[in-house]
Design a protein around this motif. Structure first.
Motif, mmCIF file in Angstrom:
data_model
loop_
_atom_site.group_PDB
_atom_site.id
_atom_site.type_symbol
_atom_site.label_atom_id
_atom_site.label_comp_id
_atom_site.label_asym_id
_atom_site.label_seq_id
_atom_site.Cartn_x
_atom_site.Cartn_y
_atom_site.Cartn_z
ATOM 1 N N GLN A 128 33.829 57.713 60.506
ATOM 2 C CA GLN A 128 32.650 56.862 60.328
ATOM 3 C C GLN A 128 32.179 56.980 58.885
ATOM 4 O O GLN A 128 32.041 58.084 58.351
ATOM 5 C CB GLN A 128 31.524 57.282 61.287
ATOM 6 N N TRP A 129 31.961 55.815 58.262
ATOM 7 C CA TRP A 129 31.414 55.758 56.911
ATOM 8 C C TRP A 129 29.922 55.441 57.009
ATOM 9 O O TRP A 129 29.526 54.487 57.691
ATOM 10 C CB TRP A 129 32.114 54.681 56.087
ATOM 11 N N VAL A 130 29.094 56.231 56.356
ATOM 12 C CA VAL A 130 27.637 56.086 56.444
ATOM 13 C C VAL A 130 27.079 55.941 55.037
ATOM 14 O O VAL A 130 27.387 56.751 54.147
ATOM 15 C CB VAL A 130 26.984 57.285 57.160
ATOM 16 N N ALA A 131 26.240 54.925 54.856
ATOM 17 C CA ALA A 131 25.638 54.666 53.544
ATOM 18 C C ALA A 131 24.147 54.438 53.706
ATOM 19 O O ALA A 131 23.706 53.807 54.674
ATOM 20 C CB ALA A 131 26.282 53.458 52.874
ATOM 21 N N VAL A 132 23.373 54.957 52.757
ATOM 22 C CA VAL A 132 21.926 54.714 52.682
ATOM 23 C C VAL A 132 21.665 54.189 51.270
ATOM 24 O O VAL A 132 21.255 54.934 50.369
ATOM 25 C CB VAL A 132 21.120 55.988 52.970
ATOM 26 N N PRO A 133 21.908 52.908 51.027
ATOM 27 C CA PRO A 133 21.873 52.393 49.645
ATOM 28 C C PRO A 133 20.513 52.462 48.987
ATOM 29 O O PRO A 133 20.435 52.481 47.754
ATOM 30 C CB PRO A 133 22.355 50.944 49.807
ATOM 31 N N SER A 134 19.415 52.474 49.752
ATOM 32 C CA SER A 134 18.098 52.581 49.123
ATOM 33 C C SER A 134 17.883 53.956 48.508
ATOM 34 O O SER A 134 17.008 54.125 47.647
ATOM 35 C CB SER A 134 17.003 52.300 50.152
ATOM 36 N N MET A 135 18.675 54.957 48.924
ATOM 37 C CA MET A 135 18.540 56.308 48.397
ATOM 38 C C MET A 135 19.666 56.652 47.416
ATOM 39 O O MET A 135 19.439 57.295 46.402
ATOM 40 C CB MET A 135 18.540 57.320 49.549
ATOM 41 N N THR A 136 20.893 56.259 47.752
ATOM 42 C CA THR A 136 22.042 56.552 46.903
ATOM 43 C C THR A 136 23.122 55.515 47.158
ATOM 44 O O THR A 136 23.228 54.980 48.269
ATOM 45 C CB THR A 136 22.590 57.970 47.173
ATOM 46 N N LEU A 137 23.922 55.239 46.138
ATOM 47 C CA LEU A 137 25.006 54.263 46.263
ATOM 48 C C LEU A 137 26.318 54.919 46.688
ATOM 49 O O LEU A 137 27.364 54.275 46.648
ATOM 50 C CB LEU A 137 25.199 53.520 44.943
ATOM 51 N N GLN A 138 26.273 56.159 47.098
ATOM 52 C CA GLN A 138 27.465 56.844 47.582
ATOM 53 C C GLN A 138 27.637 56.592 49.081
ATOM 54 O O GLN A 138 26.657 56.516 49.831
ATOM 55 C CB GLN A 138 27.369 58.345 47.322
ATOM 56 N N THR A 139 28.884 56.476 49.495
ATOM 57 C CA THR A 139 29.209 56.294 50.903
ATOM 58 C C THR A 139 29.801 57.594 51.434
ATOM 59 O O THR A 139 30.805 58.091 50.907
ATOM 60 C CB THR A 139 30.215 55.150 51.103
ATOM 61 N N HIS A 140 29.173 58.130 52.454
ATOM 62 C CA HIS A 140 29.612 59.398 53.023
ATOM 63 C C HIS A 140 30.553 59.152 54.190
ATOM 64 O O HIS A 140 30.364 58.221 54.984
ATOM 65 C CB HIS A 140 28.404 60.213 53.482
ATOM 66 N N LEU A 141 31.543 60.004 54.293
ATOM 67 C CA LEU A 141 32.536 59.905 55.360
ATOM 68 C C LEU A 141 32.404 61.120 56.276
ATOM 69 O O LEU A 141 32.257 62.257 55.799
ATOM 70 C CB LEU A 141 33.948 59.849 54.756
ATOM 71 N N LYS A 142 32.424 60.878 57.562
ATOM 72 C CA LYS A 142 32.395 61.970 58.520
ATOM 73 C C LYS A 142 33.359 61.663 59.656
ATOM 74 O O LYS A 142 33.708 60.506 59.916
ATOM 75 C CB LYS A 142 30.984 62.209 59.054
ATOM 76 N N ALA A 143 33.801 62.713 60.325
ATOM 77 C CA ALA A 143 34.728 62.572 61.445
ATOM 78 C C ALA A 143 34.073 63.114 62.699
ATOM 79 O O ALA A 143 33.520 64.227 62.690
ATOM 80 C CB ALA A 143 36.023 63.331 61.157
ATOM 81 N N ASN A 144 34.117 62.342 63.745
ATOM 82 C CA ASN A 144 33.658 62.791 65.051
ATOM 83 C C ASN A 144 34.880 63.294 65.808
ATOM 84 O O ASN A 144 35.714 62.521 66.266
ATOM 85 C CB ASN A 144 32.967 61.656 65.803
ATOM 86 N N GLU A 151 34.066 68.272 74.608
ATOM 87 C CA GLU A 151 32.904 67.876 73.813
ATOM 88 C C GLU A 151 33.355 67.460 72.412
ATOM 89 O O GLU A 151 34.466 67.763 71.985
ATOM 90 C CB GLU A 151 31.888 69.020 73.715
ATOM 91 N N SER A 152 32.450 66.775 71.705
ATOM 92 C CA SER A 152 32.744 66.309 70.357
ATOM 93 C C SER A 152 31.720 66.872 69.382
ATOM 94 O O SER A 152 30.608 67.238 69.768
ATOM 95 C CB SER A 152 32.744 64.773 70.298
ATOM 96 N N PHE A 153 32.112 66.918 68.108
ATOM 97 C CA PHE A 153 31.197 67.370 67.060
ATOM 98 C C PHE A 153 31.513 66.608 65.786
ATOM 99 O O PHE A 153 32.625 66.101 65.594
ATOM 100 C CB PHE A 153 31.302 68.880 66.837
ATOM 101 N N ASP A 154 30.502 66.510 64.911
ATOM 102 C CA ASP A 154 30.648 65.799 63.642
ATOM 103 C C ASP A 154 31.059 66.765 62.542
ATOM 104 O O ASP A 154 30.508 67.865 62.423
ATOM 105 C CB ASP A 154 29.344 65.102 63.255
ATOM 106 N N CYS A 155 31.998 66.311 61.738
ATOM 107 C CA CYS A 155 32.469 67.114 60.609
ATOM 108 C C CYS A 155 32.371 66.273 59.346
ATOM 109 O O CYS A 155 33.075 65.267 59.213
ATOM 110 C CB CYS A 155 33.915 67.558 60.837
#
Length: 588
Positions: free
Chosen positions: A379-395, A430-434
């Protein structure tokens, strides 16, 4: 009533019995080996097997050199052979250098060498003094030459003897140091200062085995992981993950665990098993108590700004104000029993393959529990109002039979180290975010916000502020990305005269206590045109984009999109803020 003669007879019988008891004193490291270690979170259970030769009849066996951190109440002694165990005691080994005759002999030898060095030095001093008394007037050249030759020969012999004594003394100091270290480790001030005495009755002369099982402190283990994610092998929204489950073992018990099988236990002791009792909770009306105060006389008026002079104090009673929160006296806090539970509400046992060597050095030693092949959803997560970087995480889903304990993982993405991140307790299935760091291949553009103000109404004038925000998401990858989440926020009104209305995306007003999370399901169902999606509070913005509230009560919303390779996606956010004309709005 016991007679004196009976006591004497009993004492005599005991003395005879003691003379017939075979006394054996051994060092644990010489006669026994550790055959198994069960390691818990804060202690370890040790199984040590000793082979002994006993005589027929009564034997008293003392095994020294056991760890001082042994928990005495946990000791169990079992026997294997034709013998019966009568009594077991555990005690501290007395500190006595007489039990180390080699150390005493080395120290005696050192004294002899030091005495020889003293005599050699005195002989050299005497030889030097003799030379100072030699006079050329009373001796011929031949006599002086003869004396100097004799001095040279004698001095050289004494110097060689001194060098040899120095060398022997250095070697002795080294050997004495080794013996003293051994003495310290097996004395009460060292780590191996416990001894176990076992009374055994052997029915016949022969060999038996004693099994000592005891728990020790200063032995711990904790979980650690290596997580390796390969995005190039992603298929059907599933990415393979190689996870190495490791244990970091640390022990400073005083005895090395050499070539032993190790079992890791996740169970932890639970304290405070008693049910807590409720104490009475009483209420009462606050009644102020009279307080004795002193006041200054106010009979005379002062015409200046200076404070009036104090007269004789006058006593009076006044009702004090109710106490503040900082001065309220509460009932004493009740001490509650501590209770420790498993962080994951599960217990498991891990048997380490093969045999391990863990020295008693207080350092972390790594062993591998398992190497697992798992699946993850990126999953790619972005908060452009705070930063223009796109964070990647794995569930990551734990599809193994192993329970993951809390620990830290080293994260590798496509072969490159990313960071260290915590791992929560995870049960099977179960699952977890990394977190996998920042993905620069998903680029964001946060366009300038546009603002427009207007007024409306005939009798009641209303002022409206309209805002529009555009966000561009660009997938520079050569592969599609399936799950890009972009977070945004609109203001939330805290006053009934202020109205906030969102027009793009056309999300319905958030319902109190609503539970979003259906956007991914709507997106997975395939395109169904624009407009409302099938999930409550979810709308389809385009065939590949859906939107929903992340937390409507706080004005947070999100888009979830699928992006084709090299695709640019434009997201639009529009909202209006309305209030009566003349209203001063804080926060615009």
């Amino acid at each position: 009533m016991t007679k004196v003669s009976d006591i004497d007879a009993a004492s005599a019988s005991t003395a005879v019995l003691d003379t017939q008891t075979n006394v054996v004193k051994l060092v644990s490291a010489d006669v026994s080996t550790i055959t198994n270690v069960s390691l818990y979170g804060s202690r370890a259970e040790i199984m040590r097997v000793a082979k002994l030769d006993l005589k027929a009849g009564q034997n008293r066996v003392t095994i020294t050199g056991l760890p001082g951190v042994m928990l005495g109440k946990t000791l169990r002694v079992e026997g294997r052979g034709s013998a019966t165990i009568h009594d077991v005691t555990i005690s501290t080994t007395p500190s006595n250098e007489e039990s180390f005759p080699e150390l005493e002999a080395l120290k005696n030898e050192k004294k002899i060498i030091e005495s020889s060095q003293y005599r050699v030095s005195k002989r050299l001093e005497a030889l030097e003094s003799f030379l100072t008394t030699l006079s050329a007037k009373d001796n011929s050249i031949a006599q002086v030459t003869e004396v100097l030759t004799g001095y040279e020969t004698e001095a050289a012999a004494l110097q060689n003897q001194s060098y040899d004594l120095d060398r022997r003394l250095t070697e002795l100091d080294r050997r004495i140091g080794e013996e003293e270290n051994r003495f310290r480790t097996q004395s009460p001030s060292g780590k191996l200062n416990k001894q176990v005495t076992v009374a055994i009755f052997a029915r016949a002369e022969g060999s038996v085995e004693l099994v000592l099982i005891y728990a020790v402190s200063r032995a711990t283990w904790r979980a650690a992981y290596d997580t390796r994610v390969t995005t190039a092998n992603t298929k059907d929204d599933s990415t393979p993950v190689d996870l190495i489950y490791k244990a970091l073992i640390n022990q400073s018990t005083g005895e090395d665990w050499t070539d032993v099988p190790i079992v890791l236990e996740t169970a932890s002791p639970t304290f405070g098993l008693s049910i807590p009792e409720l104490t009475p909770h009483t209420l009462r009306v606050y009644r102020p108590q009279p307080v004795y105060r002193s006041a200054r006389s106010t009979t005379r008026k002062s015409t200046s700004f200076a404070p009036p002079r104090a007269s004789s104090p006058v006593a009076y009673f006044s009702a004090p104000s109710p106490p503040s929160s900082s001065s309220v006296c509460y009932d004493a806090v009740i001490d509650q029993e501590a209770m420790v539970t498993s962080a994951g509400n599960v217990t498991a046992t891990f048997t380490i393959p093969g045999r391990s060597n863990i020295p008693s050095d207080g350092e972390d030693h790594q062993v591998t529990i398992a190497k697992l092949k798992l699946e993850a959803r990126l999953q790619w997560v972005a908060v452009p109002s705070m930063t223009l970087q796109t964070h990647l995480k794995a569930n990551i889903k734990n599809a193994s039979e192993y329970t993951f304990l809390p620990g830290e993982t080293s994260v590798y993405l496509d072969g490159s180290f990313i960071s260290n991140s915590p791992v929560p307790p995870v049960s099977p299935e179960e699952s977890f975010d990394c977190p996998l760091g920042v993905d620069s291949s998903i680029r964001l553009t946060y366009h300038p916000r546009t603002t427009r103000a207007s007024k409306s109404g005939f009798y009641t004038k209303t002022q409206t502020h309209a805002y529009a925000q555009r966000i561009t998401v660009f997938n520079t990858r050569t592969q599609p990305v399936e799950n890009v989440t972009v977070l945004a926020q609109v203001p939330v009104s805290q006053d009934s005269v202020i109205t906030v209305k969102i027009s793009k995306p056309a999300l319905p007003p958030p319902a109190p206590g609503s539970n979003p999370g259906s956007a991914q399901q709507v997106l997975s169902d395939g395109p169904s045109g624009s407009g409302s999606g099938s999930g409550a509070g979810t709308v389809r913005v385009s065939p590949s984009v859906v939107a929903e509230w992340e937390d409507g009560q706080e004005g947070r919303l999100k888009w979830i999109a699928k992006l084709a390779p090299q695709e640019k996606l434009l997201l639009e956010l529009e909202w209006e803020v309305s209030a009566p004309v003349g209203t001063s709005i804080v926060g615009l």
